[in-house]
Scaffold this motif. Structure first.
Motif, short mmCIF file in Angstrom:
data_model
loop_
_atom_site.label_atom_id
_atom_site.label_comp_id
_atom_site.label_asym_id
_atom_site.label_seq_id
_atom_site.Cartn_x
_atom_site.Cartn_y
_atom_site.Cartn_z
N GLY A 1 -10.99 1.65 2.26
CA GLY A 1 -12.35 1.21 2.58
C GLY A 1 -13.01 2.08 3.63
O GLY A 1 -14.20 1.93 3.91
N SER B 1 0.85 -1.19 0.00
CA SER B 1 0.00 0.00 0.00
C SER B 1 0.88 1.24 0.00
O SER B 1 1.70 1.42 0.90
CB SER B 1 -0.89 0.01 1.25
N ARG C 1 4.36 -5.42 4.68
CA ARG C 1 3.86 -5.77 6.02
C ARG C 1 3.86 -7.29 6.16
O ARG C 1 3.84 -8.02 5.17
CB ARG C 1 2.44 -5.22 6.20
N ARG D 1 1.51 5.12 0.37
CA ARG D 1 0.93 6.30 1.01
C ARG D 1 1.84 7.51 0.87
O ARG D 1 1.76 8.46 1.64
CB ARG D 1 0.60 6.00 2.48
N TRP E 1 -5.75 0.57 -1.41
CA TRP E 1 -7.19 0.37 -1.18
C TRP E 1 -7.62 1.28 -0.04
O TRP E 1 -6.92 1.39 0.97
CB TRP E 1 -7.45 -1.07 -0.75
N ARG F 1 2.75 -11.11 7.00
CA ARG F 1 1.59 -11.94 6.70
C ARG F 1 1.61 -13.17 7.59
O ARG F 1 2.68 -13.60 8.05
CB ARG F 1 1.61 -12.39 5.22
#
Ligand SMILES: Cc1cc2nc3c(=O)[nH]c(=O)nc-3n(C[C@H](O)[C@H](O)[C@H](O)COP(=O)(O)O)c2cc1C
Length: 182
Positions: free
Chosen positions: A133, A16, A168, A18, A131, A170
Motif C-alpha cells: 500500500g 506476506s 506474524r 518478501r 500487499w 494477531r
C-alpha cells in the motif's frame, strides 16, 4: 482434513512473502488468482475492481525505482515476476453517492475483498504474495497509463516463494470480538 480445516489452513499459511525465486508464473496460475478475485462479493454487485498484471521487466523496474514511497525499503520487489496493480473503477454512482449517506467507502471494501480472494488463491497454488500500500499513486497512474476513472488501491506482488515467512502475531479473539454489544 475437512473443507473447513483446509480453508483455515490456507488462511493461516498465507503470510506476506518478501523472498521470491527468479521464476516466471504461468498464465494458468495468474488466471486462477484473477478468477478468485473476479468472484468476490461487492456492494450492489458493482464489481469496481480492475487488475493490471505487470509482467514486463522494464515496467516492474520502474515501479520499484519510481513508484514506491520512501521509508519502507522494498528491495525484494525487484525480484518478483508479477506485480498486480489493484485499481478501483470510480464511475459507478452507487459508489460515489452511497458513502455520502453511510460514510462507508464501498469501493475500497470491495477491492480489499477481491484482493484477499486473490492472495488466498495464490496461497492454494503454493505461491507467495504481498500487499503493497506504500506506493505513489500519481507515479503508478502514469506508469500504467491508468484512465482518470481508475484509482490505484494496492499493488500485490506474486511469485514463487524462496522460503516460507513466519506468521506474524494477531490480536486475540477476546480483544477484537464481543457478543451482542461492545
Ligand atoms: C493494505 C495493506 C498494505 C500493505 N502495504 C505493505 C507495504 O507497502 N509494504 C510491505 O512490505 N508490506 C505491506 N503490507 C503487508 C503487511 O505488513 C502484512 O500484511 C502484516 O504485517 C501482517 O503480516 P502477514 O501478511 O505476513 O500476515 C500491507 C498489507 C496490507 C493489507
Amino acid at each position: 482434513m475437512n473443507q473447513a480445516e483446509t480453508f483455515l489452513e490456507t488462511v493461516k499459511n498465507r503470510t506476506s512473502c518478501r523472498n521470491y525465486l527468479d521464476e516466471d508464473l504461468s498464465d494458468e496460475e495468474i488466471n486462477f488468482c484473477l478468477e478468485a478475485a473476479r468472484l468476490a462479493p461487492s456492494a450492489c454487485n458493482k464489481q469496481p475492481w480492475r487488475f493490471i498484471v505487470v509482467k514486463d521487466l522494464e515496467t516492474r523496474t520502474r515501479i520499484c525505482r519510481d513508484g514506491l514511497l520512501p521509508g519502507i525499503p522494498m528491495p525484494w520487489l525487484k525480484t518478483v515476476p508479477v506485480i498486480i496493480a489493484l485499481c478501483a473503477e470510480r464511475a459507478t454512482s452507487t459508489h460515489r453517492l452511497a458513502p455520502l449517506f453511510s460514510g462507508v467507502n464501498y469501493e475500497l471494501i470491495d477491492c480489499g475483498i477481491a484482493g484477499e480472494h486473490l492472495v488466498l488463491a495464490a496461497e492454494t497454488l503454493g505461491l507467495g504474495s504481498c500487499w503493497i500500500g506504500w506506493f505513489k499513486p500519481g507515479k503508478i497512474r502514469r506508469l500504467l497509463k491508468l484512465p482518470r476513472s481508475l484509482k490505484p488501491v494496492s499493488l500485490i506482488s506474486l511469485g514463487r516463494p524462496e522460503k516460507k515467512t513466519e506468521p506474524r502475531s494477531r490480536l486475540e479473539l477476546k480483544n477484537i470480538a464481543r457478543i451482542n454489544k461492545w
